[in-house]
Motif scaffolding. Structure first.
Motif, PDB file in Angstrom:
ATOM      1  N   UNK A   1       0.819  -1.210   0.000  1.00 17.25           N
ATOM      2  CA  UNK A   1       0.000   0.000   0.000  1.00 17.25           C
ATOM      3  C   UNK A   1       0.854   1.261   0.000  1.00 17.25           C
ATOM      4  N   UNK A   2       1.872   1.287   0.851  1.00 14.64           N
ATOM      5  CA  UNK A   2       2.692   2.501   0.948  1.00 14.64           C
ATOM      6  C   UNK A   2       3.689   2.613  -0.204  1.00 14.64           C
ATOM      7  N   UNK A   3       4.044   1.498  -0.818  1.00  9.93           N
ATOM      8  CA  UNK A   3       4.823   1.578  -2.061  1.00  9.93           C
ATOM      9  C   UNK A   3       3.968   2.261  -3.129  1.00  9.93           C
ATOM     10  N   UNK A   4       2.697   1.914  -3.183  1.00  7.17           N
ATOM     11  CA  UNK A   4       1.778   2.563  -4.116  1.00  7.17           C
ATOM     12  C   UNK A   4       1.648   4.049  -3.848  1.00  7.17           C
ATOM     13  N   UNK A   5       1.542   4.414  -2.579  1.00  8.97           N
ATOM     14  CA  UNK A   5       1.443   5.834  -2.218  1.00  8.97           C
ATOM     15  C   UNK A   5       2.711   6.580  -2.603  1.00  8.97           C
ATOM     16  N   UNK A   6       3.859   6.000  -2.286  1.00  9.04           N
ATOM     17  CA  UNK A   6       5.130   6.640  -2.635  1.00  9.04           C
ATOM     18  C   UNK A   6       5.281   6.779  -4.147  1.00  9.04           C
ATOM     19  N   UNK A   7       4.859   5.771  -4.879  1.00 15.04           N
ATOM     20  CA  UNK A   7       4.926   5.824  -6.340  1.00 15.04           C
ATOM     21  C   UNK A   7       4.039   6.956  -6.858  1.00 15.04           C
ATOM     22  N   UNK A   8       2.837   7.076  -6.315  1.00 15.39           N
ATOM     23  CA  UNK A   8       1.905   8.137  -6.718  1.00 15.39           C
ATOM     24  C   UNK A   8       2.461   9.527  -6.390  1.00 15.39           C
TER      25      UNK A   8
END
Length: 181
Positions: A85-92
Motif C-alpha cells: 500500500x505505501x509503495x503505491x502511495x510513494x509511487x503516486x
C-alpha cells in the motif's frame, strides 16, 4: 485462532458501527481493501485506526516523512499489505525508485533528511521512546522539530495498530495493490 477466522467484511456485511468508515475507505481507494474489511470485525479497532491515521495525517510532518514512517513500520513489522500500500502511495507521490527500494529493504536512504527521520523512528522503537539528547539533536539538525519528534510517536502507534491487525487477520494484498507487493 487461524487468520481465516476473520471474515472479509463488505460495507453490507460489516458490523453497523463500521459501515460509514468502510464506505469512506472504499470511496477514497476506489475499492475496499481486505485489510479494512477484516479489521471491521472490531468496530473499535477500525474506528481507532481511522481516527489515529487522520490525526497522524494532520501532523506537521511533511507527507514524505510520514510515508517514511509508514514504510519503516511496515518493513519492521513485516506487514506485506502495508508495504504494498505505501509503495503505491510513494509511487503516486513521484518518489524515486532508489528511495522506495531502500525503504522496502530497510537500508539507509539516499536522502539525508529522510534518513534522519528513519533513524529517529528506529531509535524511538529501540528505546521504547526513551531517546537520548543526541537522538533528538540528530533529528532536529535536519529541520525537524521537537513537535515532529512527538508526532513520530503518534505515527508509530498508528502503524503498530495497523501492521499488527493486518498480520493477525492474515489480510491479503488486494488486486489493485498486487503490482506493489
Amino acid at each position: 485462532m487461524p487468520a481465516t477466522a476473520f471474515p472479509d467484511h463488505t460495507v453490507e456485511t460489516a458490523p453497523a458501527a463500521t459501515r460509514p468508515g468502510l464506505s469512506a475507505i472504499a470511496q477514497k481507494q476506489g475499492f475496499l481493501p481486505a485489510a479494512a474489511g477484516r479489521m471491521a470485525t472490531s468496530p473499535e479497532v477500525l474506528s481507532g485506526f481511522l481516527k489515529m491515521n487522520a490525526l497522524f495525517e494532520s501532523t506537521t510532518l511533511d507527507k514524505l516523512s510520514r510515508e517514511v514512517l509508514s514504510m519503516t513500520m511496515a518493513t519492521r513489522n513485516d506487514c506485506h499489505v502495508c508495504v504494498a500500500m505505501h509503495t503505491g502511495t510513494l509511487t503516486a507521490l513521484g518518489t524515486g525508485p532508489a528511495l522506495i527500494a531502500a525503504l522496502r529493504e530497510g537500508t539507509p536512504l539516499p536522502d539525508e533528511r529522510l534518513e534522519a527521520v528513519r533513524q529517529f523512528i528506529l531509535a524511538v522503537l529501540a528505546t521504547n521512546g526513551a531517546v537520548d539528547d543526541a537522538a533528538i539533536e540528530a533529528f532536529t539538525a535536519h529541520g525537524y522539530t521537537t513537535r515532529n519528534a512527538l508526532e513520530v510517536t503518534l505515527g508509530i502507534a498508528t502503524y503498530t495498530l495497523s501492521t499488527f491487525a493486518n498480520r493477525m487477520t492474515g489480510a491479503p494484498v488486494d488486486g489493485p495493490l498486487a503490482r506493489f507487493a
